[in-house]
Design a protein around this motif. Structure first.
Motif, short mmCIF file in Angstrom:
data_model
loop_
_atom_site.label_atom_id
_atom_site.label_comp_id
_atom_site.label_asym_id
_atom_site.label_seq_id
_atom_site.Cartn_x
_atom_site.Cartn_y
_atom_site.Cartn_z
N GLU A 160 0.85 -1.28 0.05
CA GLU A 160 0.03 0.15 0.04
C GLU A 160 0.98 1.24 -0.17
O GLU A 160 1.93 1.37 0.40
N ARG A 161 0.32 2.36 -0.83
CA ARG A 161 1.17 3.58 -0.56
C ARG A 161 0.80 4.09 0.68
O ARG A 161 -0.18 4.14 1.46
N ARG A 162 2.09 5.00 1.31
CA ARG A 162 1.80 5.46 2.61
C ARG A 162 2.99 6.37 2.87
O ARG A 162 3.68 6.42 2.02
#
Length: 189
Positions: free
Chosen positions: A18-20
């Motif tokens: 996931e993008r974070r």
């Protein structure tokens, strides 16, 4: 110079995570650490993201090139210091400014209102013992998950490198100062 064939196949798999928010560190003895951080700030701002830049060694009234441009673009940039230590008349005061500046920057990171917070030249007050390393590490670990933090300066400690997602070490190969060329507007400021 040896020529190589351009790559035609992707040799690394695409990341599936996931993008974070990321922790990015620009360190090393080479020139370009702050410049790289400002480039990230401009890229994020260009995408409509909220960005805040703190400079730990610049005075609040600094008017270097980045201040002029960021002001025109609406990117807030705040000088938190009183200049580099070799120009300081009171190092205790410099330490107090760094500590107060860190509290301000930490509050901004923790508030989660900015996509990116740049902590420019933070390694100086960190390495001088003016800001506790554990305070920075705790802030980075506990920040809202969407906040990107960019930290710059020479001699990033191993503990900071360990917690970072991306670390770039700029290596000095050659510098114009060694050839007697002084600092120039638009290059150093």
């Amino acid at each position: 110079m040896d020529l190589i064939a351009p790559p035609v196949d992707r040799d690394t798999p695409r990341p599936q995570g996931e993008r974070r928010g990321l922790i990015l560190v620009h360190t090393g003895t080479g020139k370009g650490k702050s410049t790289a951080a400002f480039g990230l700030a401009l890229r994020a701002h260009g995408r409509g993201k909220a960005v805040k830049v703190y400079q730990f060694m610049k005075v609040p009234t600094a008017r270097f090139g980045e201040h002029r441009l960021f002001e025109q673009l609406g990117i807030p940039i705040t000088g938190l210091g009183d200049g580099f230590t070799w120009k300081s008349k009171d190092l205790d005061h410099s330490a107090e400014l760094a500590q107060a500046g860190w509290e301000q920057a930490k509050a901004t990171v923790m508030a989660g209102e900015h996509f990116m917070v740049v902590l420019d030249e933070i390694m100086y007050p960190l390495r001088y013992g003016w800001i506790p390393l554990e305070s920075i590490l705790s802030c980075l670990r506990e920040r809202p998950p969407h906040v990107h933090v960019v930290l710059t300066g020479r001699n990033a400690p191993a503990e900071l490198i360990e917690v970072a997602d991306t670390v770039t070490e700029m290596t000095l190969v050659k510098h114009h100062f060694k050839a007697g060329v002084p600092a120039q507007r638009g290059i150093e400021d």
